[in-house]
Design a protein around this motif. Structure first.
Motif, PDB file in Angstrom:
ATOM      1  N   ALA A 373       7.951   0.882  -3.666  1.00  0.00           N
ATOM      2  CA  ALA A 373       7.682  -0.096  -4.657  1.00  0.00           C
ATOM      3  C   ALA A 373       6.930  -1.338  -3.969  1.00  0.00           C
ATOM      4  CB  ALA A 373       8.775  -0.313  -5.515  1.00  0.00           C
ATOM      5  N   GLY A 374       6.177  -2.048  -5.038  1.00  0.00           N
ATOM      6  CA  GLY A 374       5.662  -3.161  -4.519  1.00  0.00           C
ATOM      7  C   GLY A 374       6.206  -4.361  -5.616  1.00  0.00           C
ATOM      8  N   ASP A 375       5.248  -5.105  -6.175  1.00  0.00           N
ATOM      9  CA  ASP A 375       5.217  -5.899  -7.419  1.00  0.00           C
ATOM     10  C   ASP A 375       5.876  -7.171  -7.132  1.00  0.00           C
ATOM     11  OD1 ASP A 375       4.884  -6.713 -10.182  1.00  0.00           O
ATOM     12  OD2 ASP A 375       7.194  -6.371 -10.285  1.00  0.00           O
ATOM     13  N   LEU A 376       7.197  -7.198  -6.262  1.00  0.00           N
ATOM     14  CA  LEU A 376       7.830  -8.399  -6.457  1.00  0.00           C
ATOM     15  C   LEU A 376       7.481  -9.430  -5.219  1.00  0.00           C
ATOM     16  CD1 LEU A 376      11.404  -7.105  -7.211  1.00  0.00           C
ATOM     17  CD2 LEU A 376       9.649  -8.037  -8.661  1.00  0.00           C
ATOM     18  N   HIS A 377       6.498  -9.176  -4.395  1.00  0.00           N
ATOM     19  CA  HIS A 377       6.045 -10.053  -3.532  1.00  0.00           C
ATOM     20  C   HIS A 377       6.801 -10.503  -2.593  1.00  0.00           C
ATOM     21  CE1 HIS A 377       2.574 -12.030  -6.522  1.00  0.00           C
ATOM     22  NE2 HIS A 377       2.897 -10.628  -6.745  1.00  0.00           N
ATOM     23  N   TYR A 378       7.625  -9.525  -1.877  1.00  0.00           N
ATOM     24  CA  TYR A 378       8.397  -9.655  -0.758  1.00  0.00           C
ATOM     25  C   TYR A 378       8.694  -8.187  -0.257  1.00  0.00           C
ATOM     26  CZ  TYR A 378      12.891  -8.710  -3.119  1.00  0.00           C
ATOM     27  OH  TYR A 378      13.863  -8.131  -3.990  1.00  0.00           O
ATOM     28  N   GLY A 379       9.140  -8.104   0.857  1.00  0.00           N
ATOM     29  CA  GLY A 379       9.605  -6.922   1.601  1.00  0.00           C
ATOM     30  C   GLY A 379      11.038  -6.728   1.529  1.00  0.00           C
ATOM     31  N   GLN A 380      11.462  -5.552   1.375  1.00  0.00           N
ATOM     32  CA  GLN A 380      13.030  -5.245   1.353  1.00  0.00           C
ATOM     33  C   GLN A 380      13.330  -3.833   1.730  1.00  0.00           C
ATOM     34  OE1 GLN A 380      15.255  -6.757  -2.141  1.00  0.00           O
ATOM     35  NE2 GLN A 380      15.600  -4.414  -2.651  1.00  0.00           N
ATOM     36  N   VAL A 381      14.494  -3.558   2.523  1.00  0.00           N
ATOM     37  CA  VAL A 381      14.887  -2.347   2.667  1.00  0.00           C
ATOM     38  C   VAL A 381      16.138  -2.426   2.089  1.00  0.00           C
ATOM     39  CG1 VAL A 381      15.397  -0.420   4.027  1.00  0.00           C
ATOM     40  CG2 VAL A 381      13.641  -2.125   4.745  1.00  0.00           C
ATOM     41  N   GLY A 382      16.689  -1.433   1.321  1.00  0.00           N
ATOM     42  CA  GLY A 382      18.202  -1.325   0.852  1.00  0.00           C
ATOM     43  C   GLY A 382      18.379  -0.084   0.076  1.00  0.00           C
ATOM     44  N   TRP A 383      19.387  -0.262  -0.687  1.00  0.00           N
ATOM     45  CA  TRP A 383      19.717   1.336  -1.725  1.00  0.00           C
ATOM     46  C   TRP A 383      19.625   0.732  -3.180  1.00  0.00           C
ATOM     47  CZ3 TRP A 383      22.089  -0.763   2.640  1.00  0.00           C
ATOM     48  CH2 TRP A 383      22.023   0.426   3.808  1.00  0.00           C
ATOM     49  N   VAL A 384      19.227   1.819  -3.800  1.00  0.00           N
ATOM     50  CA  VAL A 384      19.076   1.639  -5.192  1.00  0.00           C
ATOM     51  C   VAL A 384      20.087   1.092  -6.105  1.00  0.00           C
ATOM     52  CG1 VAL A 384      18.506   3.327  -7.293  1.00  0.00           C
ATOM     53  CG2 VAL A 384      17.083   3.559  -5.381  1.00  0.00           C
ATOM     54  N   ASP A 385      21.232   1.555  -5.868  1.00  0.00           N
ATOM     55  CA  ASP A 385      22.507   1.198  -6.561  1.00  0.00           C
ATOM     56  C   ASP A 385      23.398   0.064  -5.606  1.00  0.00           C
ATOM     57  OD1 ASP A 385      21.861   1.792  -9.078  1.00  0.00           O
ATOM     58  OD2 ASP A 385      23.067   3.906  -8.851  1.00  0.00           O
ATOM     59  N   PRO A 386      24.109  -0.416  -5.998  1.00  0.00           N
ATOM     60  CA  PRO A 386      25.291  -1.012  -5.250  1.00  0.00           C
ATOM     61  C   PRO A 386      26.464  -0.086  -4.957  1.00  0.00           C
ATOM     62  CG  PRO A 386      25.568  -1.892  -7.508  1.00  0.00           C
ATOM     63  CD  PRO A 386      24.369  -1.113  -7.528  1.00  0.00           C
ATOM     64  N   GLU A 387      27.065  -0.490  -3.953  1.00  0.00           N
ATOM     65  CA  GLU A 387      28.334   0.229  -3.604  1.00  0.00           C
ATOM     66  C   GLU A 387      28.922   0.999  -4.912  1.00  0.00           C
ATOM     67  OE1 GLU A 387      29.898   2.568  -0.945  1.00  0.00           O
ATOM     68  OE2 GLU A 387      29.209   0.817   0.053  1.00  0.00           O
ATOM     69  N   GLY A 388      29.322   2.145  -4.809  1.00  0.00           N
ATOM     70  CA  GLY A 388      29.941   2.943  -5.977  1.00  0.00           C
ATOM     71  C   GLY A 388      29.150   3.370  -7.125  1.00  0.00           C
ATOM     72  N   GLY A 389      27.789   3.055  -7.426  1.00  0.00           N
ATOM     73  CA  GLY A 389      26.924   3.212  -8.012  1.00  0.00           C
ATOM     74  C   GLY A 389      26.453   4.887  -7.932  1.00  0.00           C
ATOM     75  N   VAL A 390      25.850   5.426  -8.877  1.00  0.00           N
ATOM     76  CA  VAL A 390      25.348   6.806  -8.662  1.00  0.00           C
ATOM     77  C   VAL A 390      24.568   7.092  -7.579  1.00  0.00           C
ATOM     78  CG1 VAL A 390      23.613   6.870 -10.286  1.00  0.00           C
ATOM     79  CG2 VAL A 390      24.703   9.056  -9.859  1.00  0.00           C
ATOM     80  N   ALA A 391      23.520   6.076  -7.260  1.00  0.00           N
ATOM     81  CA  ALA A 391      22.311   6.044  -6.279  1.00  0.00           C
ATOM     82  C   ALA A 391      22.790   5.200  -5.250  1.00  0.00           C
ATOM     83  CB  ALA A 391      21.113   5.927  -7.086  1.00  0.00           C
ATOM     84  N   ALA A 392      23.747   4.976  -4.761  1.00  0.00           N
ATOM     85  CA  ALA A 392      24.195   4.065  -3.896  1.00  0.00           C
ATOM     86  C   ALA A 392      23.784   4.665  -2.356  1.00  0.00           C
ATOM     87  CB  ALA A 392      25.847   3.795  -3.873  1.00  0.00           C
ATOM     88  N   HIS A 393      23.346   5.883  -2.305  1.00  0.00           N
ATOM     89  CA  HIS A 393      23.197   6.558  -1.100  1.00  0.00           C
ATOM     90  C   HIS A 393      21.570   6.666  -1.007  1.00  0.00           C
ATOM     91  CE1 HIS A 393      23.102   9.617  -4.076  1.00  0.00           C
ATOM     92  NE2 HIS A 393      22.257  10.559  -3.283  1.00  0.00           N
ATOM     93  N   ILE A 394      20.916   6.285  -2.143  1.00  0.00           N
ATOM     94  CA  ILE A 394      19.339   6.561  -2.039  1.00  0.00           C
ATOM     95  C   ILE A 394      18.533   5.188  -1.547  1.00  0.00           C
ATOM     96  CG2 ILE A 394      17.299   7.272  -3.258  1.00  0.00           C
ATOM     97  CD1 ILE A 394      19.239   8.919  -5.315  1.00  0.00           C
ATOM     98  N   PRO A 395      17.609   5.303  -0.728  1.00  0.00           N
ATOM     99  CA  PRO A 395      16.975   4.022  -0.251  1.00  0.00           C
ATOM    100  C   PRO A 395      15.796   3.919  -1.293  1.00  0.00           C
ATOM    101  CG  PRO A 395      16.619   5.857   1.286  1.00  0.00           C
ATOM    102  CD  PRO A 395      17.451   6.573   0.391  1.00  0.00           C
ATOM    103  N   GLU A 396      15.399   2.576  -0.934  1.00  0.00           N
ATOM    104  CA  GLU A 396      14.059   2.125  -1.800  1.00  0.00           C
ATOM    105  C   GLU A 396      13.618   0.883  -0.747  1.00  0.00           C
ATOM    106  OE1 GLU A 396      12.152   1.370  -5.810  1.00  0.00           O
ATOM    107  OE2 GLU A 396      13.602   0.059  -5.515  1.00  0.00           O
ATOM    108  N   VAL A 397      12.186   1.050  -0.569  1.00  0.00           N
ATOM    109  CA  VAL A 397      11.602   0.077   0.332  1.00  0.00           C
ATOM    110  C   VAL A 397      10.762  -0.637  -0.429  1.00  0.00           C
ATOM    111  CG1 VAL A 397      10.382  -0.333   2.418  1.00  0.00           C
ATOM    112  CG2 VAL A 397      11.879   1.487   2.372  1.00  0.00           C
ATOM    113  N   LEU A 398      10.664  -1.933  -0.463  1.00  0.00           N
ATOM    114  CA  LEU A 398       9.625  -2.679  -1.321  1.00  0.00           C
ATOM    115  C   LEU A 398       8.585  -3.191  -0.173  1.00  0.00           C
ATOM    116  CD1 LEU A 398      11.613  -5.182  -3.423  1.00  0.00           C
ATOM    117  CD2 LEU A 398      11.031  -2.702  -3.829  1.00  0.00           C
ATOM    118  N   VAL A 399       7.354  -3.122  -0.422  1.00  0.00           N
ATOM    119  CA  VAL A 399       6.363  -3.220   0.399  1.00  0.00           C
ATOM    120  C   VAL A 399       5.462  -4.616   0.017  1.00  0.00           C
ATOM    121  CG1 VAL A 399       6.448  -0.931   1.316  1.00  0.00           C
ATOM    122  CG2 VAL A 399       4.680  -1.603  -0.400  1.00  0.00           C
ATOM    123  N   GLY A 400       4.790  -5.213   1.084  1.00  0.00           N
ATOM    124  CA  GLY A 400       3.692  -6.305   0.675  1.00  0.00           C
ATOM    125  C   GLY A 400       4.683  -7.460   0.279  1.00  0.00           C
TER     126      GLY A 400
END
Length: 459
Positions: A373-400
């Motif tokens: 994803a983009g839009d937020l004007h910074y880069g990031q690597v992390g997980w879709v949900d916090p610990e315990g969330g259904v998607a806590a194992h799925i990564p998302e990368v913010l670019v740009g």
């Protein structure tokens, strides 16, 4: 899946030490259980010939925007060029070993009244092959810059490592977008543009939108990228207007913006023959699932029921080792970062649709999903949900962003275990994918060509 969700740290490992980026937190990983022997890495792509010395004189007045290519398939690609020439020929050469050899030539190509020419090469190319091409005036004296294209892997192609780039948000605070010049030099397989490639908010008609696109495409950084590889693109709000919806801008303006977007960045359409959401496959190594996170917002919905159903079906049916879901706006739960600030502008503000998609991925045990994803004007690597969330194992990368003002919140945020990498700097992001090791190396690259982050995902 419970154990998978509860041990997400195994999915992100620090690839190398000494990374200098605000908010970077080392996130170690337990060694993968590989049994008696470690897996063998996938082979690298064979070397390509040096840059093609095309005949004729490059004319940057006739071809100020260079050449764009998009949505490469195993046997074709879409091309676009803006020019003031009345007629053109297209010359294409093919890489064979260390040399370029003649492949095809198309004559009698006539740009439209606005000076735009679109050409689709369908069934004329070979899988996983490098091509160089240029448009030439009929007298042979002037030509466009040379563009390089690499066709996609076919389903039967041997697996290999794939390298691609991505960015978003190309406003004029950082023109000529110097980080993209480093992307252009990387000989990538393809490049993803995740929205806000133009900031055309003041445009009202087709001529206005086209003017913004011609300015962006003729800017050095973007022109270099589109000359170096094919592009896979989606849009965000500024391709039409800031935080637009159909009621405020009207159908005629949206139609004009969409036409200019597709002229500027040639692309296919979805299964309905009209939508921006679509899929681009590179053999069984990866599939790009391109979303339209803006154009179908109606009656409180984030996207149409048809698009959401298609995303779910495509994810489940995909045979690719990796499924990269191209958002313009993040799906990550960013509560720890932004609380509810502008939540309606991203998946977080549409919890039912977000939950439906993520539950589908988990319930069907769909592996290898990575959101971009983009839009937020910074880069990031992390997980879709916090610990315990259904998607806590799925990564998302913010670019740009490659050019827009860097998010000041990101500049002071210390990071946390959900998103340990925060990159508050102009950047593009490089992805190196190994289908045999099951790894995706992620590096945000700054304006000086140096890595601002360096992480390895194992989704």
């Amino acid at each position: 899946m419970r154990a998978l969700r509860s041990s997400r740290r195994q999915f992100l490992t620090l690839a190398s030490g000494g990374i200098a980026a605000a908010g970077l937190a080392a996130c170690g990983a337990d060694p993968a259980d590989t049994g008696d022997s470690a897996p063998t890495p996938a082979p690298e792509r064979p070397p390509e010939p040096p840059a093609w010395d095309a005949p004729g004189q490059q004319d940057d007045t006739l071809f100020a925007c260079g050449v764009q290519s998009g949505d490469a398939t195993p046997t074709g690609v879409r091309l676009s060029v803006w020019t003031t020439a009345a007629a053109l020929r297209l010359v294409v050469v093919r890489a064979e070993g260390t040399a370029w050899v003649d492949h095809l030539e198309l004559s009698g190509l006539a740009p439209d009244a606005a000076g735009h020419l679109a050409v689709t090469l369908d069934g004329l190319l070979s899988p996983d092959t490098a091509y160089a091409l240029c448009f030439v005036t009929t007298d042979g004296l002037a030509r466009s810059p040379v563009a390089r294209v690499r066709t996609a892997l076919a389903e039967t192609s041997p697996r290999r490592r794939i390298s691609f780039g991505a960015t978003s948000c190309l406003r004029d605070e950082n023109t000529p977008w110097p980080n993209l010049s480093f992307a252009a030099a990387a000989d990538l397989d393809f490049f993803c543009l995740l929205g806000d490639t133009v900031y055309a908010d003041a445009a009202e008609d087709l001529d206005g939108y086209r003017a913004y696109w011609r300015t962006a495409l003729s800017t050095a950084g973007l022109r270099a990228v589109t000359s170096s590889t094919s592009v896979v693109a989606t849009w965000d709000d500024h391709e039409v207007g800031n935080n637009w919806d159909l009621e405020t801008v009207g159908q005629a303006r949206v139609d004009a913006a969409r036409q200019a977007f597709r002229e500027g960045l040639p692309q296919g359409t979805g299964p309905d023959g009209a939508s921006i959401w679509r899929s681009v496959a590179w053999g069984d190594v990866l599939e790009l699932i391109v979303l339209d996170s803006r154009g179908e917002r109606r009656d409180g919905r984030y996207m149409s029921e048809a698009q959401l159903a298609w995303v779910k079906d495509t994810l489940r049916a995909s045979r690719a080792r990796f499924k990269f879901v191209l958002n313009s706006v993040p799906i990550t739960d960013l509560w720890a970062f932004f609380r509810d600030l502008q939540a309606q502008d991203r998946w977080q503000g549409h919890p039912e649709e977000r939950a439906e998609l993520l539950a589908h991925i988990v319930e069907h045990d769909i592996r290898g999903v990575v959101f971009l994803a983009g839009d937020l004007h910074y880069g990031q690597v992390g997980w879709v949900d916090p610990e315990g969330g259904v998607a806590a194992h799925i990564p998302e990368v913010l670019v740009g962003p490659s050019g827009s003002l860097v998010n000041l919140i990101a500049a002071v945020y210390p990071g946390n275990v959900q998103y340990p990498v925060v990159v508050p700097a102009w950047n593009w992001c490089r992805f190196d994918v190994d289908p045999e090791l099951g790894t995706v190396r992620v590096r945000h690259i700054g304006d000086d060509g140096l890595a601002l982050s360096d992480m390895v995902l194992t989704p």
